[in-house]
Design an enzyme around this catalytic site. Sequence first.
Site, short mmCIF file in Angstrom:
data_model
loop_
_atom_site.label_atom_id
_atom_site.label_comp_id
_atom_site.label_asym_id
_atom_site.label_seq_id
_atom_site.Cartn_x
_atom_site.Cartn_y
_atom_site.Cartn_z
N GLU A 132 0.84 -1.20 0.00
CA GLU A 132 0.00 0.00 0.00
C GLU A 132 0.87 1.25 0.00
O GLU A 132 1.81 1.37 0.78
CB GLU A 132 -0.90 0.02 1.25
CG GLU A 132 -1.87 -1.15 1.32
CD GLU A 132 -2.97 -1.07 0.26
OE1 GLU A 132 -3.09 -0.01 -0.40
OE2 GLU A 132 -3.70 -2.07 0.10
N ARG A 181 -17.94 -0.64 6.83
CA ARG A 181 -19.19 -1.27 6.38
C ARG A 181 -19.56 -2.38 7.35
O ARG A 181 -20.70 -2.80 7.45
CB ARG A 181 -19.00 -1.87 4.99
CG ARG A 181 -19.38 -0.93 3.86
CD ARG A 181 -18.98 -1.52 2.53
NE ARG A 181 -17.53 -1.71 2.50
CZ ARG A 181 -16.89 -2.72 1.93
NH1 ARG A 181 -17.56 -3.67 1.35
NH2 ARG A 181 -15.58 -2.80 1.95
N CYS A 197 -7.33 -1.89 8.53
CA CYS A 197 -5.98 -1.92 7.96
C CYS A 197 -5.47 -0.52 7.69
O CYS A 197 -4.35 -0.16 8.04
CB CYS A 197 -5.96 -2.75 6.67
SG CYS A 197 -6.18 -4.51 7.01
N HIS A 235 -1.36 -5.68 1.72
CA HIS A 235 -2.56 -6.50 1.70
C HIS A 235 -2.27 -7.78 0.91
O HIS A 235 -1.57 -7.74 -0.10
CB HIS A 235 -3.72 -5.75 1.02
CG HIS A 235 -4.61 -5.05 2.00
ND1 HIS A 235 -4.83 -3.68 1.96
CD2 HIS A 235 -5.35 -5.52 3.05
CE1 HIS A 235 -5.66 -3.35 2.95
NE2 HIS A 235 -5.99 -4.44 3.61
#
Length: 380
Positions: free
Chosen positions: A252, A262, A315, A337
Site C-alpha cells: 500500500e 461497512r 488496515c 494486503h
Amino acid sequence: MKLVLPSPEYAGEIAAYRREFLQQGGSMDGAGPLRRMEDPLEWIAFCQRLMRGEAEDWVADTQFLYVREADGKIVGMMDVRHDLNDYLAEYGGHIGYSVRPGERRKGYAGRMLALGLDYCWDQLGLDRVMVNCLEENEASRRTILKNGGVYERTVVEKRGERSRTIQRYWIARPRTMLVTGFAPFGGQNVNPSWEAVQALPDTIGPWRIKKLLLPVTFGRAAREAIQKAREIRAGAVLSVGQAGGRKAVTPERIGINLRDARLPDQEGQTPRDEPVVPEGPAAYFATLPVKRMAEAVAAEGIPCQVSCSAGTYVCNDVLYSLLHAFNGTAVRCGFVHVPYMDGQGEPSLPLSAIVRALEAIIREIGETGSDPQSRQQTDG
Ligand code: PCA
C-alpha cells in the site's frame, strides 16, 4: 529449549548441574557463585537478590537456567549482566555461560547465547554487548562468531601467579522489524496475514523479525502495534492484512485519515466518515519502498501490484496511525494486503506463496532505504 529463572522447583537439577562440573572438571561459567554454594536454595535466593541489583559487590545480573522441555534437564546456565563494572568491562563482558559436560557438541551454547542476546536487546535495551572467551577455547569462539561477534582485542588477566588470555568480542544490536498480522474477521476462520506472518523465519536478511497478532479493532490494533514497535525499538514496521477479492499481493502506498466501516469491528464499532486522528493531515505516504517491494515479489513469480488505497477499515487505520506516530523518525512503516489463501474463497494464492512474497518484501526493505520515487510516481 527455554530460558527460565532459577526457582526451587529446579533445586534438584541445579545440584546435579553443579555436581557434574565438580566431578568432571571445567569452569562453571555463567552460574555466579554456584561452585561454592552447596545448597541450591541459598544460590536461588542469591540469584533473586542479584537480579534486583541487591547483591553486594555484584552488578545487577539476571541468572538463567537453559532447560530442555522434553525432560526438564538443565543443559546450560547463563548470566546476563545489566551493566559492566571495571572488572567486567575489561575481562568479563556482559554474558557468561556454560553447557554441562555431558551435553556439549550439540549446538546448545549457540542457541542459548542467541536467547541471551534477545534478552539484552528487548529487556535490557542494550545497544551492544561484550562477550569474551579464553584464547584457547575454540568452541566458544565459534559460538560467539556465529552470533555476530566482532573481535576487538586480546587482554591478559593476572590472577596472582597465574594469568589467562582473553579475547574480547562485541555483538551489536541487530536491526529489528515488527511484522504484524490480523485475526480472522468477517465470518472467516483464518486470516492469511497472520498465517503467513507466523510462518516467517526469525531472521530475514539483516532483520530480526518480531511478530505480533492484531485484533480487527479500530484504534486498539494501531495502539498495540505502535506500543510494541517502541518497546522493541523497531527500525521498521510492516503490517499485513487480508484483502479478500484481490488477486495480487499489494503493497500500500498511502494511509488516509479516514474511518468508514461497512462491517462492525471486533468490538462492535462501526465508525462512519470519522478521522483516524482529528487534527492529523489528510494522508501519509508509506515510508517503505513500495515499488521495489512489488518488484521483488514479482521476481518470485507471484502476482503483485502497488495499491493506492488500503481502504477505510482497520488496515488503513493501522497504516495511517503508524505513519502518524513515526512521522519524522527513522522508523519506516508500511502495509501489505494479501489475497485470500487457498480454501478461503476466490481468487486466492497458496499460503506458501504469500509467505514467500513477504520474505521477498522484507529482504528488499533490508537492501534499500525509503524510496522517494514511490512518492512521485503514480501507479499508471
Ligand atoms: N483486513 C482488514 C482488516 C483486517 C484485515 O486483515 C482491512 O483490510 O481493513
